[in-house]
Scaffold this motif. Structure first.
Motif: not given
Length: 271
Positions: A48, A95, A83-85, A44, A91, A87-89
């Motif tokens: 990311g 990140a 911001t996008v990454m 991740a 969790h 919320y993508s990874v």
């Protein structure tokens, strides 16, 4: 002969048992939940960091080559991709995408020490891969270099990197490590902080705030001028930012108690 056959049989059984145990141990290691989990985290972080650098540095390269992005567009792109990454990874790995952030989390006991080198290696790998991709896709001349080089003096760039990294880590500590914060907006807060910092420091230092962001392009294009600034500055700034937030995290204890108990390092006081 009967005794010899029995001994040979025992030896064969012993070898077979040892081999089976070894195979079983290897299988257990490979299927260990902790190994699988850390592998997922590292993947991740690589992915990311790759896309953060690919998008952010890509807009820098495109703007220098084609002139179609503009400086505000570069700032917005950096903020949006982070911001996008997140919320993508976020969790999965937290990140980080930034060795300075990982080091600060490790120092203030928000991250396991043993995983710090692994995360840093993953982040550098993602940055180098992204930088290599950009170098292959675009005709990157020296004038179109998408890395970070001080425009003014090294001292000026160092001060700006420390200040911007301080603000970044201060915000991260507030929205990502304090249970009182609204965690759903953590990605937006961090992304907007990066956008703001790029607006302020971008024209002077490049607003790296991230050693991986500067090391990747430098390694691929062999441009090492002032690189130490983008390694030392972000690390100093993020450590200071995390330290500052941990000092104000608790409001129900006097400062002398926080320092005596080491709470400002643990960040484990009441929330």
């Amino acid at each position: 002969m009967g005794i010899e056959e029995q001994e040979i049989s025992k030896i064969e059984e012993g070898v077979g048992t040892s081999t089976t145990a070894k195979t079983s141990g290897d299988a257990a290691f490979c299927s260990s939940a902790s190994v699988v989990t850390i592998t997922q985290k590292l993947i991740a972080e690589v992915i990311g960091t790759y896309f953060v650098i690919f998008a952010g540095c890509g807009t820098v390269a495109v703007n220098k080559i084609y002139g179609s992005v503009t400086f505000p567009g570069i700032c917005v792109t950096w903020g949006l991709i982070v911001t996008v990454m997140i919320y993508s990874v976020g969790h999965i790995s937290g990140a980080h995408f930034n060795p300075a952030v990982t080091i600060s989390f490790g120092i203030f006991r928000r991250f396991p020490y043993k995983e710090v080198p692994l995360y840093i290696a993953a982040q550098l790998m993602g940055s180098i891969l992204a930088s290599g991709t950009l170098a292959l896709v675009f005709d990157v001349t020296p004038d179109a270099y998408f890395g970070t080089v001080p425009v003014g003096s090294n001292t000026q760039a160092l001060v700006l990197e420390i200040i911007c990294s301080f603000l970044l880590m201060f915000v991260i500590s507030g929205v990502a490590t304090d249970s009182r914060a609204i965690s759903e907006v953590a990605g937006i807060a961090v992304g907007m902080t990066i956008l703001l910092n790029v607006f302020i420091a971008g024209p002077v230092s490049g607003a790296s705030m991230n050693p991986a962001r500067s090391i990747g392009p430098a390694v691929i294009k062999h441009v090492y001028k002032g690189l130490w600034v983008y390694i030392v500055g972000p690390i100093i700034g993020t450590i200071a930012g995390a330290f500052a937030y941990n000092l104000i995290r608790s409001t129900d204890k006097p400062l002398q108690d926080l320092v005596r108990n080491g709470s400002f390092l643990r960040g484990s006081t009441s929330k």
